[in-house]
Design an enzyme around this catalytic site. Structure first.
Site, PDB file in Angstrom:
ATOM      1  N   ASP A 153      -2.469  -4.941  -7.710  1.00  0.00           N
ATOM      2  CA  ASP A 153      -1.700  -6.187  -7.752  1.00  0.00           C
ATOM      3  C   ASP A 153      -1.711  -6.809  -9.154  1.00  0.00           C
ATOM      4  O   ASP A 153      -2.755  -6.848  -9.820  1.00  0.00           O
ATOM      5  CB  ASP A 153      -2.335  -7.159  -6.730  1.00  0.00           C
ATOM      6  CG  ASP A 153      -1.333  -8.168  -6.211  1.00  0.00           C
ATOM      7  OD1 ASP A 153      -0.131  -7.872  -6.217  1.00  0.00           O
ATOM      8  OD2 ASP A 153      -1.768  -9.262  -5.792  1.00  0.00           O
ATOM      9  N   HIS A 154      -0.561  -7.314  -9.565  1.00  0.00           N
ATOM     10  CA  HIS A 154      -0.420  -8.117 -10.802  1.00  0.00           C
ATOM     11  C   HIS A 154      -1.204  -7.585 -11.995  1.00  0.00           C
ATOM     12  O   HIS A 154      -2.013  -8.313 -12.588  1.00  0.00           O
ATOM     13  CB  HIS A 154      -0.898  -9.561 -10.545  1.00  0.00           C
ATOM     14  CG  HIS A 154       0.063 -10.347  -9.735  1.00  0.00           C
ATOM     15  ND1 HIS A 154       1.239 -10.844 -10.241  1.00  0.00           N
ATOM     16  CD2 HIS A 154       0.022 -10.726  -8.439  1.00  0.00           C
ATOM     17  CE1 HIS A 154       1.883 -11.492  -9.289  1.00  0.00           C
ATOM     18  NE2 HIS A 154       1.178 -11.435  -8.181  1.00  0.00           N
ATOM     19  N   GLY A 190      -2.149 -19.225  -4.370  1.00  0.00           N
ATOM     20  CA  GLY A 190      -3.149 -20.263  -4.125  1.00  0.00           C
ATOM     21  C   GLY A 190      -2.743 -21.138  -2.957  1.00  0.00           C
ATOM     22  O   GLY A 190      -1.936 -20.731  -2.117  1.00  0.00           O
ATOM     23  N   HIS A 241       5.532 -13.128  -2.737  1.00  0.00           N
ATOM     24  CA  HIS A 241       4.175 -13.481  -3.186  1.00  0.00           C
ATOM     25  C   HIS A 241       3.797 -14.844  -2.629  1.00  0.00           C
ATOM     26  O   HIS A 241       4.641 -15.595  -2.154  1.00  0.00           O
ATOM     27  CB  HIS A 241       4.121 -13.478  -4.716  1.00  0.00           C
ATOM     28  CG  HIS A 241       4.047 -12.090  -5.272  1.00  0.00           C
ATOM     29  ND1 HIS A 241       2.914 -11.589  -5.859  1.00  0.00           N
ATOM     30  CD2 HIS A 241       4.952 -11.076  -5.279  1.00  0.00           C
ATOM     31  CE1 HIS A 241       3.136 -10.338  -6.222  1.00  0.00           C
ATOM     32  NE2 HIS A 241       4.360 -10.001  -5.879  1.00  0.00           N
ATOM     33  N   ASN A 266       2.516 -10.849   0.472  1.00  0.00           N
ATOM     34  CA  ASN A 266       1.194 -10.769  -0.153  1.00  0.00           C
ATOM     35  C   ASN A 266       0.322 -11.945   0.284  1.00  0.00           C
ATOM     36  O   ASN A 266       0.728 -13.097   0.185  1.00  0.00           O
ATOM     37  CB  ASN A 266       1.336 -10.846  -1.673  1.00  0.00           C
ATOM     38  CG  ASN A 266       1.952  -9.602  -2.264  1.00  0.00           C
ATOM     39  OD1 ASN A 266       2.396  -8.717  -1.539  1.00  0.00           O
ATOM     40  ND2 ASN A 266       1.981  -9.530  -3.578  1.00  0.00           N
ATOM     41  N   VAL A 267      -0.884 -11.614   0.743  1.00  0.00           N
ATOM     42  CA  VAL A 267      -1.811 -12.653   1.202  1.00  0.00           C
ATOM     43  C   VAL A 267      -3.162 -12.415   0.538  1.00  0.00           C
ATOM     44  O   VAL A 267      -3.787 -11.372   0.736  1.00  0.00           O
ATOM     45  CB  VAL A 267      -1.973 -12.606   2.740  1.00  0.00           C
ATOM     46  CG1 VAL A 267      -2.883 -13.731   3.212  1.00  0.00           C
ATOM     47  CG2 VAL A 267      -0.623 -12.670   3.444  1.00  0.00           C
TER      48      VAL A 267
HETATM   49  P1  13P Z   1      -1.848 -16.098  -2.146  1.00  0.00           P
HETATM   50  O1  13P Z   1      -3.160 -16.071  -2.857  1.00  0.00           O
HETATM   51  O2  13P Z   1      -1.165 -17.438  -2.262  1.00  0.00           O
HETATM   52  O3  13P Z   1      -1.948 -15.642  -0.745  1.00  0.00           O
HETATM   53  O4  13P Z   1      -0.874 -15.094  -2.914  1.00  0.00           O
HETATM   54  C1  13P Z   1      -1.176 -13.740  -2.869  1.00  0.00           C
HETATM   55  C2  13P Z   1      -0.296 -12.946  -3.745  1.00  0.00           C
HETATM   56  O5  13P Z   1       0.870 -13.219  -3.903  1.00  0.00           O
HETATM   57  C3  13P Z   1      -0.900 -11.787  -4.398  1.00  0.00           C
HETATM   58  O6  13P Z   1      -0.034 -11.109  -5.216  1.00  0.00           O
END
Ligand code: 13P
Length: 291
Positions: free
Chosen positions: A82-83, A182, A215, A237-238
């Site tokens: 991720d990211h 967040g 996201h 995404n969580v």
């Molecule tokens: P949250 O932390 O808001 O659930 O977002 C997760 C996310 O988008 C990870 O790429």
């Protein structure tokens, strides 16, 4: 069947208008909890690691555990990075065995975002059956090493979408549509559903080309999730919600059992809390029975 890339899972979800949960984990017990919830629900799954946990746990350990657990599960499971803003780290995860890589060059100028995304697409496709997610616009909030303050976040410009996808060759697109990493500060966050719908029609209107990623899953109201799926979102995404669930469950258990020194019981309590949270998400996303 069990070890798959994200595109394989998400083409079906996009076509049939359900979504797949992509859950960020920071340790092995969380990973097991997320998998067990999905196996019980017969739902396809995307396991995510941010860069910090990937470095802390070790790429070889994560991939070994993923392959072992996915290999004995009868649901399709993808391992997603991720990211990641570092092209070399993206490449090393593709080499190690991740099956979906997110290169996040969204803060850079458009052409540089295209260039870096293309580089990771070409690399990932050449080393294995690995797909790539890119981001257009910038999602606000904090996710591991990526920080975007609200004032500087930018929604995805639909006029750039086709060019971005064509020139980068990206397999999945995360368009910034107002969701944030967040905890949301308001009960009704401002999310641009119409923008998502417009992007979805551009990319997937006549035939499904590029699944779309949402996201900032934590705290999205259930009716938002339903509408985002209807507008074309197929990967949710969580992250924050699972981290909070984990820490709260550990705190709760230790507070209630201060004299007990049995880590197994503590682990079980926290694992069950994660499983329950993930099961709620499977219900919202409509992925049960789709594996
Ligand atoms: P949250 O932390 O808001 O659930 O977002 C997760 C996310 O988008 C990870 O790429």
């Amino acid at each position: 069947m069990s070890i798959v890339n994200a595109r394989e899972i998400l083409m079906d979800a996009t076509r049939k208008q359900y979504a797949v949960g992509a859950f960020n984990i920071t340790n092995i017990i969380q990973l097991e909890a997320v998998v067990e919830a999905h196996v019980e629900a017969k739902a396809p799954l995307i396991i995510q690691t941010s860069v910090s946990p990937a470095k802390f746990l070790g790429q070889d350990v994560i991939v070994a555990v993923y392959r072992e657990i996915a290999g004995r599960s009868d649901i399709p499971i993808c391992l997603h990075l991720d990211h990641c803003t570092d092209v070399d780290f993206c490449k090393s995860c593709a080499d190690a065995g991740w099956t979906n890589i997110m290169i996040d060059a969204s803060k850079l100028p458009f052409d540089e975002n295209v260039r870096q995304t293309r580089m990771i697409v070409d690399y990932s496709h050449s080393v294995g059956d690995i797909t790539v997610e890119g981001e257009l616009g910038t999602v606000s909030g904090v996710e591991d090493q990526v920080k975007v303050v609200e004032d500087e976040s930018q929604l995805c410009n639909p006029d750039q979408v086709l060019r971005f996808v064509e020139e980068s060759g990206v397999d999945l697109l995360a368009p910034a549509i107002g969701t944030a990493h967040g905890v949301y500060k308001t009960k009704n966050p401002k999310v641009d559903f119409e923008r998502l719908g417009q992007i979805s029609r551009l990319l997937n209107g006549d035939k499904i080309r590029t699944p779309l990623v949402i996201h900032g899953g934590t705290g999205l109201p259930a009716d938002y999730v339903t509408r985002l799926i209807a507008e074309g979102g197929s990967k949710f995404n969580v992250s924050t919600e699972l981290k909070r669930t984990w820490i709260d469950a550990v705190y709760e258990y230790i507070s209630a059992n201060r004299e007990e020194y049995d880590p197994g019981k503590l682990d079980k309590h926290a694992k069950n809390a994660i499983k329950a949270k993930v099961t709620e998400w499977i219900g919202m996303l409509g992925s049960a029975g789709k594996a």
